[in-house]
Design a protein around this motif. Structure first.
Motif, PDB file in Angstrom:
ATOM      1  N   ASP A 114       8.808  -8.274  -2.970  1.00 15.91           N
ATOM      2  CA  ASP A 114       7.710  -9.194  -2.707  1.00 15.91           C
ATOM      3  C   ASP A 114       7.383 -10.015  -3.952  1.00 15.91           C
ATOM      4  O   ASP A 114       7.745  -9.630  -5.077  1.00 15.91           O
ATOM      5  CB  ASP A 114       6.463  -8.416  -2.255  1.00 15.91           C
TER       6      ASP A 114
ATOM      7  N   ASP B 293       4.753 -10.318  -5.620  1.00 14.41           N
ATOM      8  CA  ASP B 293       3.922  -9.661  -6.625  1.00 14.41           C
ATOM      9  C   ASP B 293       4.610  -8.451  -7.251  1.00 14.41           C
ATOM     10  O   ASP B 293       3.998  -7.699  -8.016  1.00 14.41           O
ATOM     11  CB  ASP B 293       2.573  -9.259  -6.030  1.00 14.41           C
TER      12      ASP B 293
ATOM     13  N   LYS C 173       1.203 -14.641  -4.728  1.00 16.89           N
ATOM     14  CA  LYS C 173       0.545 -13.363  -5.009  1.00 16.89           C
ATOM     15  C   LYS C 173      -0.822 -13.303  -4.334  1.00 16.89           C
ATOM     16  O   LYS C 173      -1.203 -12.277  -3.759  1.00 16.89           O
ATOM     17  CB  LYS C 173       0.409 -13.160  -6.513  1.00 16.89           C
ATOM     18  N   LYS C 174      -1.560 -14.406  -4.383  1.00 15.62           N
ATOM     19  CA  LYS C 174      -2.865 -14.460  -3.717  1.00 15.62           C
ATOM     20  C   LYS C 174      -2.712 -14.297  -2.211  1.00 15.62           C
ATOM     21  O   LYS C 174      -3.486 -13.578  -1.565  1.00 15.62           O
ATOM     22  CB  LYS C 174      -3.558 -15.791  -4.040  1.00 15.62           C
ATOM     23  N   ASP C 175      -1.729 -14.975  -1.648  1.00 13.16           N
ATOM     24  CA  ASP C 175      -1.513 -14.891  -0.201  1.00 13.16           C
ATOM     25  C   ASP C 175      -1.144 -13.472   0.225  1.00 13.16           C
ATOM     26  O   ASP C 175      -1.575 -12.992   1.286  1.00 13.16           O
ATOM     27  CB  ASP C 175      -0.412 -15.865   0.224  1.00 13.16           C
ATOM     28  N   LEU C 176      -0.337 -12.799  -0.593  1.00 17.67           N
ATOM     29  CA  LEU C 176       0.045 -11.422  -0.271  1.00 17.67           C
ATOM     30  C   LEU C 176      -1.166 -10.489  -0.299  1.00 17.67           C
ATOM     31  O   LEU C 176      -1.319  -9.606   0.569  1.00 17.67           O
ATOM     32  CB  LEU C 176       1.092 -10.928  -1.274  1.00 17.67           C
ATOM     33  N   LYS C 177      -2.014 -10.672  -1.277  1.00 20.68           N
ATOM     34  CA  LYS C 177      -3.214  -9.847  -1.369  1.00 20.68           C
ATOM     35  C   LYS C 177      -4.094 -10.037  -0.140  1.00 20.68           C
ATOM     36  O   LYS C 177      -4.613  -9.064   0.434  1.00 20.68           O
ATOM     37  CB  LYS C 177      -3.988 -10.209  -2.641  1.00 20.68           C
ATOM     38  N   GLN C 178      -4.220 -11.276   0.302  1.00 22.03           N
ATOM     39  CA  GLN C 178      -5.028 -11.577   1.486  1.00 22.03           C
ATOM     40  C   GLN C 178      -4.395 -11.005   2.750  1.00 22.03           C
ATOM     41  O   GLN C 178      -5.084 -10.470   3.620  1.00 22.03           O
ATOM     42  CB  GLN C 178      -5.204 -13.100   1.600  1.00 22.03           C
TER      43      GLN C 178
ATOM     44  N   ARG D 205      -2.437  -8.325   3.038  1.00 20.15           N
ATOM     45  CA  ARG D 205      -2.586  -6.876   3.085  1.00 20.15           C
ATOM     46  C   ARG D 205      -4.013  -6.455   3.432  1.00 20.15           C
ATOM     47  O   ARG D 205      -4.234  -5.421   4.063  1.00 20.15           O
ATOM     48  CB  ARG D 205      -2.153  -6.272   1.746  1.00 20.15           C
ATOM     49  N   ALA D 206      -4.978  -7.288   3.039  1.00 23.81           N
ATOM     50  CA  ALA D 206      -6.375  -6.965   3.316  1.00 23.81           C
ATOM     51  C   ALA D 206      -6.759  -7.265   4.766  1.00 23.81           C
ATOM     52  O   ALA D 206      -7.660  -6.626   5.315  1.00 23.81           O
ATOM     53  CB  ALA D 206      -7.287  -7.748   2.371  1.00 23.81           C
TER      54      ALA D 206
ATOM     55  N   THR E  12       5.746  -6.596   4.937  1.00 26.12           N
ATOM     56  CA  THR E  12       6.358  -7.582   4.057  1.00 26.12           C
ATOM     57  C   THR E  12       7.837  -7.307   3.844  1.00 26.12           C
ATOM     58  O   THR E  12       8.346  -6.220   4.163  1.00 26.12           O
ATOM     59  CB  THR E  12       5.656  -7.591   2.685  1.00 26.12           C
TER      60      THR E  12
END
Length: 540
Positions: A106, A108, A473-478, A480-481, A519
């Motif tokens: 991924d 990140d 990285k921001k999109d991945l964090k969002q 997963r949340a 992912t």
């Protein structure tokens, strides 16, 4: 002039090749000698062994698919490039992925640092795939994805996107490269050891034969071996040896040859050695048809047809005097068309320096369009018919290909030959020879070792900055949340359990995980835990 020539000209469809020259000489569909010889043995186009082409009318009936390789940065940037190229007349999409996506990490991940979006588009989940094809109906385009180790995951994303647009798997058309053997030989973007990797490929072929019948689940590739340094003969022999390995994998799991062989496809390089490249494509078709008929006893004529995509040679392009590359690509384009390709990507002038700019990509596409519509070489099925030089090259190359295939068979097939380092050694030796010839000036490279221009200026280049990586990285964090954690956990657990059972086809589980917003890295890690990672042996 043939009677009624003017009337015939006017009645032709605009997109169809004109059956008359500029001087109004009628162009026959195909030309043959009346006396016996190599041309007579070759037979007609559209008939076994397909030396002259797999379709009776070839480009007189339908031009090849113009499929320019695109993809960089994030999904939004790639979507914009797709739409630009379609607007300029591209007839198929071809998707390039960044290195983290290719090797299952991924954006990140620590292993992805500095590589996100650099050599292709970053696709970390089905959401990225949705953005990449926003406004592009998947049921109405054909998409090729240059992806191997994670091919099953990317196909799962594509299927999920198609479903979200209202298109079922049976309506999707395209190709996943999915050729892991050439990764072990020449390209090195592998993840798992050969056995589980071959299982994944077999699962994809089996699943597509049943559920995605218009998809080519594997594109067996000689391109990367050629770019690494092998000869035209080696490219054909090594590619067909790998094809045999994939076919045997499918047969071992109980599939019948005619159930899947019509949807096997190939991917070749086209360099600037014009006549040898034309001969290469003819020989590849001929040898493949004989293997499928005489070794595997295929009965469906479509099983015997070698259908292939071609890409002009990136290795032949030079950073010095990059505009010279336009000429190189034009020559290679003509060779690919003379050789009867079904699909073609033309490289851009600046690809020895960076990913192509939009303007450079447009010139590369225009090169195909000029060859298709202005050169006249599409007016007859086999414009090279009767060339004594070409026939001699074909005869010599076919003999050499059969000898290589015999040697590989005696080793136990492609996987064993790879483990012994045979392919790698053969490629390395020829690559050294080519480099030495260029260094010594025996092989002229215009602008590099002859006709240099010390005052040349470099063109403007496409740059992919770190902004893409930060946003991914921001999109991945969002992601997963916001995803359904329970559904995600169940799908990944089921995937791991299925991987433990060698008799289970993994594609339905991968697709379920994709729908649950798993992912690329998470799916790949689930397999890593079961399959392990491939560690190549040092071969000297």
């Amino acid at each position: 002039m043939a009677a009624g020539a003017t009337a015939k000209r006017g009645s032709k469809k605009a997109a169809a090749p004109d059956p008359f020259t500029d001087s109004n000489f009628e162009v026959k569909r195909i030309y043959s000698r009346k006396k016996s010889g190599t041309a007579a043995v070759a037979g007609d186009a559209g008939r076994y062994p397909f030396t002259r082409g797999i379709h009776p009318g070839m480009y007189r009936d339908r031009l090849w698919t113009m499929r320019q390789y695109s993809g960089f940065g994030d999904a939004k940037l790639t979507n914009e490039r797709f739409k630009f190229m379609l607007e300029k007349g591209q007839t198929g999409l071809s998707m390039a992925f960044d290195l983290p996506t290719q090797i299952g990490y991924d954006s990140d991940s620590q292993q992805a640092e500095g590589e996100v979006g650099k050599v292709g588009v970053s696709i970390t989940s089905v959401r990225d795939m949705l953005r990449a094809f926003d406004g592009i109906p998947l049921g109405k385009v054909s998409t090729s994805m240059t992806i191997n180790s994670t091919a099953s995951t990317l196909l799962a994303y594509y299927i999920a996107v198609g479903e979200s647009q209202g298109f079922g798997p049976a309506q999707l058309r395209g190709t996943t490269q999915n050729d892991i053997l050439k990764e072990y030989i020449a390209r090195n973007t592998y993840i798992y050891p050969p056995a589980p990797s071959m299982r994944l490929i077999g699962d994809m072929i089996e699943y597509c034969a049943r559920e995605v019948p218009s998809w080519y689940p594997v594109s067996i590739s000689g391109y990367h071996m050629r770019e690494a340094g092998c000869t035209a003969t080696q490219e054909v022999a090594f590619t067909l040896a790998n094809a045999i390995a994939y076919i045997e994998t499918c047969l071992e799991r109980g599939l019948k040859i005619d159930d899947f062989a019509p949807r096997l496809s190939f991917f070749f390089c086209c360099t600037i050695e014009f006549f040898e490249e034309v001969a290469k494509f003819r020989v590849a078709r001929t040898v493949y048809a004989k293997i499928l008929k005489e070794v595997f006893h295929a009965r469906n004529p479509k099983s015997l047809q070698l259908k292939f995509h071609t890409q002009t040679s990136g290795e032949s392009l030079t950073a010095q005097q990059p505009d010279n590359n336009i000429v190189r690509v034009a020559i290679q384009t003509m060779a690919a068309v003379m050789g009867g390709t079904q699909s073609l990507h033309t490289n851009s002038r600046d690809e020895a320096l960076a990913l192509p700019t939009q303007e450079s990509a447009k010139i590369a596409l225009r090169t195909q369009q000029i060859v298709a519509h202005e050169s006249g070489i599409t007016k007859t099925v086999d414009p090279m018919a009767g060339s004594h030089y070409l026939e001699d090259l074909c005869s010599k190359m076919e003999d050499a290909v059969w000898k290589y295939l015999g040697r590989i068979r005696k080793m136990g097939g492609s996987v064993r030959a790879i483990e012994r380092g045979f392919f790698q050694s053969e490629i390395r030796q020829n690559a050294y020879r080519l480099k030495k010839e260029a260094d010594d000036g025996e092989r002229v490279v215009v602008g590099v070792n002859r006709y240099e221009d010390p005052d040349e200026r470099q063109p403007d280049l496409l740059r992919v900055g770190l902004k893409v990586e930060r946003q991914q990285k921001k999109d991945l964090k969002q992601l997963r949340a916001s995803r359904d954690a329970g559904r995600w956990s169940r799908s990944v657990s089921a995937l791991s359990e299925a991987a433990e059972d060698r008799g289970t086809n993994l594609m339905p589980y991968i697709i379920d995980a994709a729908r649950a917003s798993a992912t690329t890295g998470e799916i790949s890690n689930a397999f890593r835990e079961v399959f392990g990672q491939y560690e190549p042996k040092e071969v000297f």
